[in-house]
Enzyme design. Structure first.
Site, PDB file in Angstrom:
ATOM      1  N   CYS A   9       0.857  -1.184   0.000  1.00  0.00           N
ATOM      2  CA  CYS A   9       0.000   0.000   0.000  1.00  0.00           C
ATOM      3  C   CYS A   9       0.894   1.236   0.000  1.00  0.00           C
ATOM      4  CB  CYS A   9      -0.982  -0.006   1.174  1.00  0.00           C
ATOM      5  SG  CYS A   9      -0.223   0.158   2.782  1.00  0.00           S
ATOM      6  N   CYS A  82      -4.331  -0.501  -2.238  1.00  0.00           N
ATOM      7  CA  CYS A  82      -4.834   0.824  -2.588  1.00  0.00           C
ATOM      8  C   CYS A  82      -4.562   1.098  -4.062  1.00  0.00           C
ATOM      9  CB  CYS A  82      -4.214   1.904  -1.711  1.00  0.00           C
ATOM     10  SG  CYS A  82      -2.445   2.144  -1.939  1.00  0.00           S
ATOM     11  N   CYS A  89       2.971  -0.026  -8.714  1.00  0.00           N
ATOM     12  CA  CYS A  89       3.650  -1.284  -8.393  1.00  0.00           C
ATOM     13  C   CYS A  89       4.590  -1.654  -9.535  1.00  0.00           C
ATOM     14  CB  CYS A  89       2.621  -2.389  -8.178  1.00  0.00           C
ATOM     15  SG  CYS A  89       3.341  -3.939  -7.604  1.00  0.00           S
TER      16      CYS A  89
END
Length: 162
Positions: A9, A82, A89
């Site tokens: 996150c 999130c 990512c």
């Protein structure tokens, strides 16, 4: 052999820390969970600590970690919690199974302390439910594409039930 799971996150101060702790308890022997943040906070959120204490899970000694600390670790699963994490990512091995669980960041909740702890507990329960669904999947019997699909289906089903 334990499967490695990374919960990712933005700050690694609440949701991902809760998910890591819950999976390490519920999935002991099957999974080893870790958590990280894109921009780690300086400490774990005190309301997250309190919400977890209500289930006798102590995360008070944990510290937020950067995703960079895990850049050389091979994970079997990466689960973003999130929208920022899913969008930022980095790409991983093609063997890594990815999923997105869009969970509201409790840190942004505005209200009195009693209302805040209730909201954190609600978020913790949502994480527990998702982890229970994850643990119910026959992971050893499913291929990567099927697992990713099942994890995304569980996301859709959970949203419908809320």
């Amino acid at each position: 052999m334990e499967k490695k799971v990374l919960f990712l996150c933005s700050q690694n101060a609440a949701r991902s820390q809760m998910a890591e702790a819950i999976l390490n308890i519920k999935g002991r022997g099957r999974f080893a969970a870790y958590s990280a943040g894109l921009n780690p906070a300086s400490q774990i959120d005190s309301f997250a600590i309190e919400a977890m204490k209500q289930d006798d899970i102590d995360i008070s000694c944990k510290v937020p970690k950067s995703l960079k600390e895990f850049e050389n670790v091979k994970f079997d699963f990466i689960i973003t919690l999130c929208d920022k994490a899913i969008n930022e990512c980095p790409s991983y091995s093609s063997d890594t199974i990815t999923a997105h669980w869009g969970i509201t960041d409790p840190i942004n909740f505005k209200g009195a302390d009693e209302e805040k702890i209730k909201f954190y507990i609600k978020v913790k329960k949502e994480i527990m439910t998702r982890i229970n669904v994850f643990l119910s999947l026959p992971i050893e019997k499913l291929d990567k594409l099927t697992l990713e699909t099942k994890l995304q289906e569980s996301e859709a089903l959970l949203k419908l039930s809320q």
